[in-house]
Design a protein around this motif. Structure first.
Motif, PDB file in Angstrom:
ATOM      1  N   UNK A 308       5.485  -4.497  -9.994  1.00 27.46           N
ATOM      2  CA  UNK A 308       3.881  -4.505  -9.042  1.00 27.46           C
ATOM      3  C   UNK A 308       3.152  -3.215  -9.557  1.00 27.46           C
ATOM      4  N   UNK A 309       4.051  -2.272  -9.269  1.00 31.79           N
ATOM      5  CA  UNK A 309       3.429  -0.811  -9.436  1.00 31.79           C
ATOM      6  C   UNK A 309       3.362  -0.502 -10.878  1.00 31.79           C
ATOM      7  N   UNK A 310       4.426  -0.957 -11.558  1.00 34.24           N
ATOM      8  CA  UNK A 310       4.185  -0.604 -13.172  1.00 34.24           C
ATOM      9  C   UNK A 310       3.069  -1.223 -13.602  1.00 34.24           C
ATOM     10  N   UNK A 311       3.010  -2.751 -13.460  1.00 37.33           N
ATOM     11  CA  UNK A 311       1.928  -3.439 -14.143  1.00 37.33           C
ATOM     12  C   UNK A 311       0.619  -3.222 -13.753  1.00 37.33           C
ATOM     13  N   UNK A 312       0.466  -2.988 -12.354  1.00 36.46           N
ATOM     14  CA  UNK A 312      -0.912  -2.777 -11.556  1.00 36.46           C
ATOM     15  C   UNK A 312      -1.397  -1.440 -12.491  1.00 36.46           C
ATOM     16  N   UNK A 313      -0.547  -0.443 -12.466  1.00 36.01           N
ATOM     17  CA  UNK A 313      -1.043   0.820 -12.945  1.00 36.01           C
ATOM     18  C   UNK A 313      -1.590   0.876 -14.433  1.00 36.01           C
ATOM     19  N   UNK A 314      -1.041  -0.347 -15.027  1.00 35.17           N
ATOM     20  CA  UNK A 314      -1.326  -0.782 -16.215  1.00 35.17           C
ATOM     21  C   UNK A 314      -2.634  -1.471 -16.625  1.00 35.17           C
ATOM     22  N   UNK A 315      -3.272  -1.991 -15.482  1.00 35.59           N
ATOM     23  CA  UNK A 315      -4.459  -2.770 -15.212  1.00 35.59           C
ATOM     24  C   UNK A 315      -4.402  -4.106 -15.324  1.00 35.59           C
ATOM     25  N   UNK A 316      -3.133  -4.828 -15.075  1.00 33.82           N
ATOM     26  CA  UNK A 316      -2.741  -6.010 -14.985  1.00 33.82           C
ATOM     27  C   UNK A 316      -3.014  -6.552 -13.361  1.00 33.82           C
ATOM     28  N   UNK A 317      -3.575  -7.609 -13.252  1.00 38.32           N
ATOM     29  CA  UNK A 317      -3.625  -7.939 -12.185  1.00 38.32           C
ATOM     30  C   UNK A 317      -2.034  -8.798 -11.515  1.00 38.32           C
ATOM     31  N   UNK A 318      -1.735  -8.431 -10.500  1.00 42.18           N
ATOM     32  CA  UNK A 318      -0.494  -8.567  -9.835  1.00 42.18           C
ATOM     33  C   UNK A 318      -0.417  -9.184  -8.415  1.00 42.18           C
ATOM     34  N   UNK A 319       0.397  -9.964  -8.325  1.00 38.36           N
ATOM     35  CA  UNK A 319       0.828 -10.941  -6.806  1.00 38.36           C
ATOM     36  C   UNK A 319       2.121 -10.864  -6.590  1.00 38.36           C
ATOM     37  N   UNK A 320       2.438 -10.185  -5.312  1.00 37.79           N
ATOM     38  CA  UNK A 320       1.722  -9.349  -4.541  1.00 37.79           C
ATOM     39  C   UNK A 320       1.106  -8.187  -5.163  1.00 37.79           C
ATOM     40  N   UNK A 321       0.107  -7.412  -4.785  1.00 34.06           N
ATOM     41  CA  UNK A 321      -0.178  -6.435  -5.380  1.00 34.06           C
ATOM     42  C   UNK A 321       0.760  -5.053  -5.040  1.00 34.06           C
ATOM     43  N   UNK A 322       0.510  -4.023  -5.484  1.00 34.12           N
ATOM     44  CA  UNK A 322       1.496  -2.869  -5.473  1.00 34.12           C
ATOM     45  C   UNK A 322       1.832  -2.528  -4.082  1.00 34.12           C
ATOM     46  N   UNK A 323       1.016  -2.624  -2.943  1.00 33.58           N
ATOM     47  CA  UNK A 323       0.888  -2.290  -1.750  1.00 33.58           C
ATOM     48  C   UNK A 323       1.302  -3.190  -0.657  1.00 33.58           C
ATOM     49  N   UNK A 324       0.971  -4.603  -0.819  1.00 31.23           N
ATOM     50  CA  UNK A 324       1.208  -5.529  -0.079  1.00 31.23           C
ATOM     51  C   UNK A 324       2.627  -5.673   0.605  1.00 31.23           C
ATOM     52  N   UNK A 325       2.838  -6.131   1.738  1.00 29.36           N
ATOM     53  CA  UNK A 325       3.982  -6.636   2.405  1.00 29.36           C
ATOM     54  C   UNK A 325       4.727  -7.752   1.650  1.00 29.36           C
ATOM     55  N   UNK A 326       5.966  -7.918   1.549  1.00 31.43           N
ATOM     56  CA  UNK A 326       6.636  -8.751   0.788  1.00 31.43           C
ATOM     57  C   UNK A 326       7.226  -9.810   1.600  1.00 31.43           C
ATOM     58  N   UNK A 327       7.227 -11.122   1.018  1.00 34.35           N
ATOM     59  CA  UNK A 327       7.611 -12.106   1.782  1.00 34.35           C
ATOM     60  C   UNK A 327       8.655 -13.036   0.873  1.00 34.35           C
ATOM     61  N   UNK A 328       8.820 -12.719  -0.519  1.00 39.55           N
ATOM     62  CA  UNK A 328       9.721 -13.317  -1.443  1.00 39.55           C
ATOM     63  C   UNK A 328       9.974 -12.112  -2.212  1.00 39.55           C
ATOM     64  N   UNK A 329      10.929 -12.822  -3.304  1.00 33.85           N
ATOM     65  CA  UNK A 329      11.124 -11.879  -4.305  1.00 33.85           C
ATOM     66  C   UNK A 329      10.735 -11.890  -5.696  1.00 33.85           C
ATOM     67  N   UNK A 330       9.746 -12.777  -5.712  1.00 38.76           N
ATOM     68  CA  UNK A 330       8.867 -13.102  -6.963  1.00 38.76           C
ATOM     69  C   UNK A 330       7.592 -12.118  -7.079  1.00 38.76           C
ATOM     70  N   UNK A 331       7.807 -11.696  -8.274  1.00 40.76           N
ATOM     71  CA  UNK A 331       6.372 -10.750  -8.666  1.00 40.76           C
ATOM     72  C   UNK A 331       5.678 -11.459  -9.989  1.00 40.76           C
ATOM     73  N   UNK A 332       4.407 -12.023  -9.676  1.00 40.85           N
ATOM     74  CA  UNK A 332       3.442 -12.595 -10.667  1.00 40.85           C
ATOM     75  C   UNK A 332       2.652 -11.570 -11.136  1.00 40.85           C
ATOM     76  N   UNK A 333       2.832 -11.499 -12.575  1.00 47.71           N
ATOM     77  CA  UNK A 333       1.818 -10.662 -13.285  1.00 47.71           C
ATOM     78  C   UNK A 333       1.160 -11.438 -14.265  1.00 47.71           C
TER      79      UNK A 333
END
Length: 430
Positions: A308-333
């Motif tokens: 999340x932190x890598x790809x958000x820094x590069x300008x892509x939309x990520x869910x969850x974002x780089x700072x949100x609390x986590x409730x599963x292991x999946x990262x959408x980019x």
């Protein structure tokens, strides 16, 4: 160890110096957050060990059974352990459950009868459940047995549409299914707290409704599970979090005894239920995998946050974002193009310990309505607690990354995904 030695190792495995430096800077910024994940893992590790001790797990539990599997002490004790760890009355943990979709289908068909209605108050379920339910016609669907389906979409901000949920619940509503993880959507994953609030709302309207949670990808991410906040059933796959990367197959259903037994009668046969089902040598990896699951899940969670932190820094939309609390292991980019999705997945495959030399390609995978690309050079086929990524080749061209049996491998996988994008000129590094 000197960081230069590590850097040289990465370079020898195909990671450009600029990609490494960018990734390393991101990783170092996450140390405090990773410490919090380790605290959760420690608590959950103790929870699992306590359950094993309370249920008197023994060496005999690791042995195999064959044939009918009558009196399989390992199988029966493991189910008691799952029930103890998840604070439920009963559990069904079986190698005969082929995957998470199968576990959900067994739970649904075991507890729904003709004339009943199934309600999803969190929008469309995961793609492979569409045919189970009958949203897309399929042989043997719930719709063919006279079970109707209704859904209430989440509001635009990801919150529950309580007004329309209230209107949707009627005298036919028998079971409410709540998908914790996002699936192939970019909506937020539901926290256990939010799931509890939704269950309380539903139960206040109709106390006898069964509330079932699709818990896939969520086990051990938090210190509580949905059964701690009112869920009657939770369902998941053993080649995701609870199998700890060692379970070669299997799924689980845990919850109230009546509903678990109903599912068992559907899995095996009316009159037989949980009494049959040989374990054929998988008890040992089932036990050891569950033991390791909290730590393995923590590593995968760190990988998701890193991504999340890598790809958000590069300008892509990520869910969850780089700072949100986590409730599963999946990262959408959301990568915005099929070329980027394919390059990302090729990078994940190139970082795998198994089949790293092959290139994944999109294909018409059964159960999906578009071509899907899947990258997973895993020890267990399709295991998504191992380093993996996949996504449908359709707008908005989002990729879903998950897994990594260790944080170190997850980190390498994300760096390799970035490397492939960088090589093709599909991203610009700062």
């Amino acid at each position: 160890m000197d960081i230069q030695m590590t850097k040289m190792m990465y370079q020898s495995m195909g990671i450009d110096e600029k990609v490494f430096d960018f990734g390393q800077k991101i990783a170092e910024s996450l140390k405090e957050r990773f410490e919090e994940i380790d605290k959760t893992a420690e608590y959950n590790q103790l929870k699992v060990v306590r359950a094993m001790q309370q249920c008197k797990a023994s060496e005999a539990c690791l042995y195999a059974s064959s044939g009918y599997g009558y009196n399989d002490i390992g199988r029966d004790t493991l189910e008691d352990i799952y029930a103890a760890a998840f604070h439920t009355e009963s559990a069904l943990v079986r190698p005969q459950i082929a995957c998470g979709t199968h576990a959900l289908a067994v739970a649904l068909s075991g507890n729904l009868r003709p004339g009943d209605e199934l309600l999803s108050p969190v929008g469309k379920p995961y793609d492979t459940l569409e045919e189970v339910i009958g949203i897309r016609p399929s042989n043997g669907s719930l719709a063919e047995y006279g079970i109707t389906y209704r859904q209430v979409d989440l509001l635009e901000d990801g919150s529950f549409d309580y007004d329309n949920i209230s209107k949707a619940i009627n005298e036919k509503t028998r079971l409410v299914t709540i998908q914790r993880s996002k699936g192939y959507q970019t909506r937020p994953t539901l926290s256990v707290k939010r799931i509890g609030e939704l269950i309380a709302f539903v139960k206040n309207i109709k106390p006898d409704v069964i509330c079932m949670v699709d818990n896939c990808y969520g086990e051990f991410v938090e210190t509580v599970e949905p059964t701690d906040v009112g869920a009657d059933l939770i369902v998941g796959s053993l080649i995701k979090n609870p199998g700890g990367g060692l379970a070669p197959i299997g799924g689980y259903i845990a919850g109230k005894k009546e509903f678990v037994e109903n599912a068992a009668y559907r899995l095996t046969s009316p009159g037989l239920g949980k009494e049959v089902g040989a374990t054929l040598g998988v008890n040992q990896p089932f036990y050891q995998g569950f033991f390791l699951a909290p730590t393995v899940t923590a590593g995968a969670l760190k990988g998701a946050i890193f991504a999340a932190n890598i790809y958000e820094r590069l300008g892509f939309a990520v869910v969850p974002n780089s700072t949100e609390s986590r409730h599963d292991i999946i990262q959408a980019v959301t990568l915005g193009s099929p070329e980027r999705v394919i390059a990302f997945c090729k990078g994940i495959q190139a970082a795998a310990p198994i089949d790293s030399y092959v290139d994944p390609e999109p294909w018409a995978m059964p159960g999906y309505d578009s071509d899907v690309i899947m990258a997973a050079g895993a020890f267990v086929q399709g295991s998504s607690i191992e380093l993996s990524a996949d996504g449908p080749i359709k707008p908005p061209y989002a990729v879903y990354f998950q897994g990594g049996l260790t944080w170190e491998h997850a980190k390498f996988g994300i760096m390799m995904s970035l490397q492939k994008l960088y090589e093709k000129g599909l991203v610009q590094l700062p």
